[in-house]
Design a protein around this motif. Structure first.
Motif, mmCIF file in Angstrom:
data_model
loop_
_atom_site.group_PDB
_atom_site.id
_atom_site.type_symbol
_atom_site.label_atom_id
_atom_site.label_comp_id
_atom_site.label_asym_id
_atom_site.label_seq_id
_atom_site.Cartn_x
_atom_site.Cartn_y
_atom_site.Cartn_z
ATOM 1 N N GLY A 5 16.207 31.135 -33.103
ATOM 2 C CA GLY A 5 17.214 30.390 -32.347
ATOM 3 C C GLY A 5 17.081 30.403 -30.842
ATOM 4 N N VAL A 6 15.857 30.592 -30.328
ATOM 5 C CA VAL A 6 15.652 30.446 -28.871
ATOM 6 C C VAL A 6 15.803 28.953 -28.544
ATOM 7 C CG1 VAL A 6 13.959 30.628 -27.007
ATOM 8 C CG2 VAL A 6 14.210 32.499 -28.663
ATOM 9 N N GLY A 7 16.735 28.624 -27.657
ATOM 10 C CA GLY A 7 17.208 27.255 -27.526
ATOM 11 C C GLY A 7 16.242 26.234 -26.963
ATOM 12 N N THR A 8 15.365 26.681 -26.059
ATOM 13 C CA THR A 8 14.419 25.740 -25.444
ATOM 14 C C THR A 8 13.019 26.346 -25.483
ATOM 15 O OG1 THR A 8 16.175 24.979 -23.975
ATOM 16 C CG2 THR A 8 13.927 24.367 -23.386
ATOM 17 N N LEU A 9 12.054 25.555 -25.918
ATOM 18 C CA LEU A 9 10.661 26.010 -25.975
ATOM 19 C C LEU A 9 9.780 25.029 -25.218
ATOM 20 C CD1 LEU A 9 10.342 26.961 -29.775
ATOM 21 C CD2 LEU A 9 10.626 28.529 -27.840
ATOM 22 N N THR A 10 8.919 25.581 -24.362
ATOM 23 C CA THR A 10 7.852 24.795 -23.762
ATOM 24 C C THR A 10 6.569 25.187 -24.479
ATOM 25 O OG1 THR A 10 8.888 24.528 -21.610
ATOM 26 C CG2 THR A 10 6.492 24.485 -21.650
ATOM 27 N N LEU A 11 5.837 24.207 -24.978
ATOM 28 C CA LEU A 11 4.653 24.469 -25.809
ATOM 29 C C LEU A 11 3.443 23.812 -25.154
ATOM 30 C CD1 LEU A 11 6.341 23.637 -29.245
ATOM 31 C CD2 LEU A 11 6.185 25.862 -28.108
ATOM 32 N N VAL A 12 2.421 24.615 -24.868
ATOM 33 C CA VAL A 12 1.282 24.123 -24.080
ATOM 34 C C VAL A 12 -0.032 24.391 -24.798
ATOM 35 C CG1 VAL A 12 0.041 24.366 -21.894
ATOM 36 C CG2 VAL A 12 2.538 24.579 -21.927
ATOM 37 N N ASP A 13 -0.803 23.347 -25.021
ATOM 38 C CA ASP A 13 -2.183 23.489 -25.509
ATOM 39 C C ASP A 13 -2.873 22.138 -25.357
ATOM 40 O OD1 ASP A 13 -4.616 23.977 -27.017
ATOM 41 O OD2 ASP A 13 -3.572 25.651 -27.963
ATOM 42 N N GLY A 14 -4.087 22.140 -24.816
ATOM 43 C CA GLY A 14 -4.811 20.886 -24.628
ATOM 44 C C GLY A 14 -5.700 20.523 -25.803
ATOM 45 N N ASP A 15 -5.776 21.416 -26.770
ATOM 46 C CA ASP A 15 -6.752 21.276 -27.856
ATOM 47 C C ASP A 15 -6.209 20.419 -29.009
ATOM 48 O OD1 ASP A 15 -9.174 21.717 -29.060
ATOM 49 O OD2 ASP A 15 -8.794 23.817 -29.583
ATOM 50 N N VAL A 16 -7.132 20.020 -29.876
ATOM 51 C CA VAL A 16 -6.767 19.360 -31.137
ATOM 52 C C VAL A 16 -7.250 20.245 -32.287
ATOM 53 C CG1 VAL A 16 -6.892 17.037 -30.151
ATOM 54 C CG2 VAL A 16 -8.932 18.026 -31.226
ATOM 55 N N PHE A 17 -6.656 20.076 -33.453
ATOM 56 C CA PHE A 17 -7.048 20.905 -34.605
ATOM 57 C C PHE A 17 -8.410 20.508 -35.137
ATOM 58 C CE2 PHE A 17 -2.388 21.497 -34.942
ATOM 59 C CZ PHE A 17 -2.401 22.883 -34.823
ATOM 60 N N ASP A 18 -9.185 21.542 -35.549
ATOM 61 C CA ASP A 18 -10.415 21.266 -36.291
ATOM 62 C C ASP A 18 -10.460 22.180 -37.521
ATOM 63 O OD1 ASP A 18 -11.757 23.759 -35.773
ATOM 64 O OD2 ASP A 18 -12.267 23.045 -33.780
ATOM 65 N N ASN A 23 -3.930 17.103 -40.616
ATOM 66 C CA ASN A 23 -3.754 16.891 -39.168
ATOM 67 C C ASN A 23 -4.970 17.325 -38.336
ATOM 68 O OD1 ASN A 23 -3.464 19.657 -38.947
ATOM 69 N ND2 ASN A 23 -1.342 19.623 -38.268
ATOM 70 N N ILE A 24 -6.112 17.438 -38.983
ATOM 71 C CA ILE A 24 -7.350 17.690 -38.233
ATOM 72 C C ILE A 24 -7.550 16.547 -37.231
ATOM 73 C CG2 ILE A 24 -9.885 17.895 -38.422
ATOM 74 C CD1 ILE A 24 -8.260 20.273 -39.616
ATOM 75 N N GLY A 25 -7.832 16.931 -35.996
ATOM 76 C CA GLY A 25 -8.004 15.919 -34.942
ATOM 77 C C GLY A 25 -6.726 15.644 -34.160
ATOM 78 N N ALA A 26 -5.591 16.151 -34.653
ATOM 79 C CA ALA A 26 -4.312 15.890 -33.970
ATOM 80 C C ALA A 26 -4.058 16.930 -32.883
ATOM 81 C CB ALA A 26 -3.170 15.909 -34.990
ATOM 82 N N SER A 27 -3.260 16.559 -31.903
ATOM 83 C CA SER A 27 -2.902 17.438 -30.784
ATOM 84 C C SER A 27 -2.100 18.642 -31.278
ATOM 85 C CB SER A 27 -2.067 16.643 -29.778
ATOM 86 O OG SER A 27 -1.250 17.507 -29.022
ATOM 87 N N LYS A 28 -2.534 19.846 -30.877
ATOM 88 C CA LYS A 28 -1.799 21.050 -31.273
ATOM 89 C C LYS A 28 -0.391 21.044 -30.701
ATOM 90 C CE LYS A 28 -5.860 23.972 -31.930
ATOM 91 N NZ LYS A 28 -6.539 25.249 -31.672
#
Lengths: 232, 76
Positions: A47-60, A74-79
């Motif tokens: 229940g942490v109210g706000t999340l900032t999520l950062v990653d430039g990669d895509v799944f492989d 979701n291979i190829g999709a933005s993490k």
């Protein structure tokens, strides 16, 4: 209706006041791989109210052995985008800021703005030093986890602390990668260390319990050893 | 000779054939000398812990010390 009773099983490990404090809290998770995927889901569920999520990669395909956000479809999709969608599916009350970007000196300042706490789930040592520098400058605590094979480590770094220098040595002498390049990483160790990171996040946000400040928890799952080492 | 409890983590474990546990060394041995005696390349050891507290390679190991060595770990 789904939100009625959502947090019932959090009580009374958490008080209602603590649950409300978590709802007002904002945590930035940097890196959404083996550690970060587990960290953001557990933060959303508690229940942490706000999340900032950062990653430039895509799944492989190499992510499928351990990264909970990765699926065959979701291979190829933005993490970052997949993490946002997963969090919305688990807990739609959470506000999510997702950035498909590799953390660097040009963007980290802006991306962690408004956060109360930052979680280091990165996979290179030099970027960890950079993150520490920027998070300390912002006056925020940093909860760090790292894994190699079935071993992992967790620590908490406050703005005045030496932090990674105590673990990896001077920044200029530190290698970019650790022994994980030799050992690989497995699902159960990643999720285990992610759990310990979330535990430290909750303790820092609630100012409760023993925090791993200037200490390094080292876990070795082959031998079931869990040591808390004093760094200073 | 003195007895110590030696634990080598992750990729260092292979330098201790019996695995972690009781180990006998010459009295007065420093951690740096122990690393050399075990055949571990010195740059592979990033953290040295004696009885749960960080120390450097110059530490002179005492009887019954718990000695832990840890390589750099950075994966996520």
């Amino acid at each position: 209706m789904v939100n009625q009773g959502r947090y019932d099983r959090n009580f009374s490990t958490l008080s209602h006041e603590e649950q409300a404090l978590l709802a007002r809290s904002h945590v930035a998770v940097i890196g959404l791989g083996g550690l970060g995927g587990g960290v953001c889901e557990m933060l959303a569920r508690i229940g942490v109210g706000t999340l900032t999520l950062v990653d430039g990669d895509v799944f492989d395909a190499t992510n499928l052995n351990r990264q909970f956000l990765s699926r065959e479809e979701n291979i190829g999709a933005s993490k970052a985008q997949e993490a946002k969608e997963r969090i919305f599916a688990v807990n739609s009350t959470i506000q999510v800021h997702a950035f498909q970007a590799y953390a660097d000196e040009t963007n980290l300042d802006d991306m962690i703005q408004g956060a109360d706490l930052v979680v280091d789930c990165l996979d290179t040592i030099d970027t960890r030093f950079l993150l520490q520098q920027i998070v300390q400058k912002a006056g925020l605590p940093l909860v760090s986890g790292a894994i190699a094979g079935v071993c992992g480590q967790v620590t908490v770094i406050f703005p005045q602390d030496l932090g990674y220098e105590l673990i990896y040595g001077k920044k200029k002498d530190a290698q970019s990668s650790g022994v994980e390049t030799l050992t690989g990483n497995v699902s159960y160790c990643a999720l285990f260390i992610a759990s310990l990171q979330v535990s430290e996040c909750i303790k820092v946000l609630l100012n409760r319990g023993d925090i791993l400040r200037n200490k390094l928890l080292i876990a070795d799952l082959w031998s079931n050893s869990f040591d808390v080492m004093e760094l200073i | 000779m003195i007895q110590i409890d030696l634990k080598l983590f992750v990729t260092l474990a292979k330098y201790l054939p019996r695995g972690s546990g009781a180990h006998e060394i010459k009295e007065g041995t420093t951690v740096e000398e122990l690393i050399k005696d075990l055949g571990i390349p010195p740059d592979m050891v990033k953290l040295i812990f004696i009885n749960g507290k960080k120390q450097d390679g110059n530490y002179r190991i005492q009887h019954k010390d718990r000695v832990g060595m840890f390589p750099p770990v950075g994966g996520g």
